[in-house]
Motif scaffolding. Sequence first.
Motif, PDB file in Angstrom:
ATOM      1  N   LEU A  35       3.273  -6.003  11.087  1.00  0.00           N
ATOM      2  CA  LEU A  35       4.202  -4.902  11.328  1.00  0.00           C
ATOM      3  C   LEU A  35       3.516  -3.775  12.089  1.00  0.00           C
ATOM      4  O   LEU A  35       4.102  -3.140  12.952  1.00  0.00           O
ATOM      5  N   ASN A  36       2.245  -3.537  11.787  1.00  0.00           N
ATOM      6  CA  ASN A  36       1.535  -2.445  12.445  1.00  0.00           C
ATOM      7  C   ASN A  36       1.267  -2.729  13.911  1.00  0.00           C
ATOM      8  O   ASN A  36       0.899  -1.838  14.662  1.00  0.00           O
ATOM      9  N   SER A  37       1.411  -4.000  14.347  1.00  0.00           N
ATOM     10  CA  SER A  37       1.145  -4.336  15.744  1.00  0.00           C
ATOM     11  C   SER A  37       2.412  -4.403  16.572  1.00  0.00           C
ATOM     12  O   SER A  37       2.426  -4.912  17.675  1.00  0.00           O
ATOM     13  N   MET A  38       3.528  -3.869  16.012  1.00  0.00           N
ATOM     14  CA  MET A  38       4.796  -3.952  16.713  1.00  0.00           C
ATOM     15  C   MET A  38       5.274  -2.591  17.194  1.00  0.00           C
ATOM     16  O   MET A  38       5.093  -1.586  16.532  1.00  0.00           O
ATOM     17  N   SER A  39       5.877  -2.576  18.336  1.00  0.00           N
ATOM     18  CA  SER A  39       6.621  -1.404  18.783  1.00  0.00           C
ATOM     19  C   SER A  39       8.084  -1.774  18.658  1.00  0.00           C
ATOM     20  O   SER A  39       8.580  -2.620  19.389  1.00  0.00           O
ATOM     21  N   ALA A  80       3.459 -12.033   9.764  1.00  0.00           N
ATOM     22  CA  ALA A  80       3.225 -10.663   9.287  1.00  0.00           C
ATOM     23  C   ALA A  80       2.933 -10.655   7.790  1.00  0.00           C
ATOM     24  O   ALA A  80       3.779 -10.282   6.979  1.00  0.00           O
ATOM     25  N   PRO A  81       1.723 -11.064   7.400  1.00  0.00           N
ATOM     26  CA  PRO A  81       1.403 -11.184   5.975  1.00  0.00           C
ATOM     27  C   PRO A  81       1.385  -9.858   5.223  1.00  0.00           C
ATOM     28  O   PRO A  81       1.450  -9.856   3.999  1.00  0.00           O
ATOM     29  N   GLU A  82       1.309  -8.733   5.937  1.00  0.00           N
ATOM     30  CA  GLU A  82       1.288  -7.429   5.278  1.00  0.00           C
ATOM     31  C   GLU A  82       2.578  -6.646   5.492  1.00  0.00           C
ATOM     32  O   GLU A  82       2.626  -5.431   5.300  1.00  0.00           O
ATOM     33  N   ASN A  83       3.632  -7.318   5.842  1.00  0.00           N
ATOM     34  CA  ASN A  83       4.951  -6.695   5.989  1.00  0.00           C
ATOM     35  C   ASN A  83       5.596  -6.586   4.606  1.00  0.00           C
ATOM     36  O   ASN A  83       5.662  -7.575   3.873  1.00  0.00           O
ATOM     37  N   THR A 114       2.739 -14.741  -9.961  1.00  0.00           N
ATOM     38  CA  THR A 114       2.614 -14.706  -8.506  1.00  0.00           C
ATOM     39  C   THR A 114       3.678 -13.794  -7.903  1.00  0.00           C
ATOM     40  O   THR A 114       3.414 -13.074  -6.936  1.00  0.00           O
ATOM     41  N   ALA A 115       4.862 -13.827  -8.487  1.00  0.00           N
ATOM     42  CA  ALA A 115       5.937 -12.950  -8.018  1.00  0.00           C
ATOM     43  C   ALA A 115       5.524 -11.489  -8.142  1.00  0.00           C
ATOM     44  O   ALA A 115       5.714 -10.691  -7.215  1.00  0.00           O
ATOM     45  N   ILE A 116       4.947 -11.122  -9.286  1.00  0.00           N
ATOM     46  CA  ILE A 116       4.514  -9.744  -9.503  1.00  0.00           C
ATOM     47  C   ILE A 116       3.460  -9.346  -8.477  1.00  0.00           C
ATOM     48  O   ILE A 116       3.481  -8.228  -7.940  1.00  0.00           O
ATOM     49  N   LYS A 117       2.552 -10.255  -8.167  1.00  0.00           N
ATOM     50  CA  LYS A 117       1.508  -9.965  -7.179  1.00  0.00           C
ATOM     51  C   LYS A 117       2.124  -9.676  -5.804  1.00  0.00           C
ATOM     52  O   LYS A 117       1.753  -8.693  -5.143  1.00  0.00           O
ATOM     53  N   SER A 118       3.049 -10.518  -5.377  1.00  0.00           N
ATOM     54  CA  SER A 118       3.684 -10.310  -4.071  1.00  0.00           C
ATOM     55  C   SER A 118       4.515  -9.037  -4.047  1.00  0.00           C
ATOM     56  O   SER A 118       4.495  -8.271  -3.074  1.00  0.00           O
ATOM     57  N   LEU A 119       5.247  -8.785  -5.127  1.00  0.00           N
ATOM     58  CA  LEU A 119       6.095  -7.595  -5.189  1.00  0.00           C
ATOM     59  C   LEU A 119       5.260  -6.320  -5.253  1.00  0.00           C
ATOM     60  O   LEU A 119       5.625  -5.300  -4.659  1.00  0.00           O
ATOM     61  N   SER A 120       4.123  -6.379  -5.931  1.00  0.00           N
ATOM     62  CA  SER A 120       3.227  -5.219  -5.968  1.00  0.00           C
ATOM     63  C   SER A 120       2.663  -4.936  -4.581  1.00  0.00           C
ATOM     64  O   SER A 120       2.542  -3.772  -4.163  1.00  0.00           O
ATOM     65  N   SER A 121       2.333  -6.000  -3.854  1.00  0.00           N
ATOM     66  CA  SER A 121       1.857  -5.831  -2.476  1.00  0.00           C
ATOM     67  C   SER A 121       2.939  -5.179  -1.628  1.00  0.00           C
ATOM     68  O   SER A 121       2.672  -4.257  -0.846  1.00  0.00           O
ATOM     69  N   ALA A 122       4.168  -5.644  -1.797  1.00  0.00           N
ATOM     70  CA  ALA A 122       5.285  -5.073  -1.038  1.00  0.00           C
ATOM     71  C   ALA A 122       5.429  -3.580  -1.330  1.00  0.00           C
ATOM     72  O   ALA A 122       5.555  -2.762  -0.415  1.00  0.00           O
ATOM     73  N   ILE A 123       5.419  -3.222  -2.592  1.00  0.00           N
ATOM     74  CA  ILE A 123       5.593  -1.826  -2.984  1.00  0.00           C
ATOM     75  C   ILE A 123       4.516  -0.950  -2.341  1.00  0.00           C
ATOM     76  O   ILE A 123       4.805   0.134  -1.825  1.00  0.00           O
ATOM     77  N   ASN A 124       3.277  -1.425  -2.345  1.00  0.00           N
ATOM     78  CA  ASN A 124       2.192  -0.662  -1.721  1.00  0.00           C
ATOM     79  C   ASN A 124       2.376  -0.543  -0.212  1.00  0.00           C
ATOM     80  O   ASN A 124       2.087   0.499   0.392  1.00  0.00           O
ATOM     81  N   GLN A 125       2.874  -1.608   0.408  1.00  0.00           N
ATOM     82  CA  GLN A 125       3.016  -1.629   1.871  1.00  0.00           C
ATOM     83  C   GLN A 125       4.179  -0.778   2.364  1.00  0.00           C
ATOM     84  O   GLN A 125       4.182  -0.352   3.524  1.00  0.00           O
TER      85      GLN A 125
END
Length: 231
Positions: A15-19, A135-138, A162-173
């Motif tokens: 996401l950070n590499s997109m305009s 976009a693994p960090e989107n 695993t769901a909690i891990k992905s959702l926590s990453s999303a919240i931070n991002q």
Amino acid sequence: MKKQILATVIGIFSLNSMSILADQATINDIEAAARALDTVSLQELSQSSDSYDSALANYRLAVSFNVKADSEAANAALDQAMETMEGLTAEEPENPEAWALLGHIYGTKIGFNPMKGMYYGPKAGKSIAKAKELAPENPRVNLVSGVSDYFTPTLFGGSKTTAIKSLSSAINQYADDSDSGYHWGLAEAYVWRGLAQMELGESNKALNDWRAAVAIQPNFYWASTLIEKHQ
């Protein structure tokens, strides 16, 4: 139509590499209507928007109709969202936002029609995998991945942890996403993480997540209902 200029960094698009040239105001209107289950406004937004925005409006419309127990209207709106996003991913195969939303739509299709899981399950998995590759960090990619992990049986690789891990990453991002032009899903991520916490017996953590969702979106019907049910 959403237009993007994608910059390649070691073959990975983030996401950070997109305009992104996008209409965040329309996304905000869609989300406000969805929180209130305002099907009239969502129908109008689906018709007045195009491409990604129209599909998101129809997706939210489908969920709202489903909550109101109108399965025929829900499936019709979801099918329209699916058709739009299948067209967009074909037109823009390097667009992670499109793949993430399409994966979310396929997963919701299974929720509406569990007997179609054998057909739509692989489609959802491939769409989410493509989004994660690009976009693994989107935050929306991780939101959709977390929801998929929540529903996928352990036998097939899913897990609440695993769901909690992905959702926590999303919240931070989401902190770096407010001007993306695709910004939606933060409060939703808290709700899903809370559901996963509740499944694991962490009721206090679940309630805290749902309260966080309401703090972000005070009129969020789903989060408020969960709090009333479990507090």
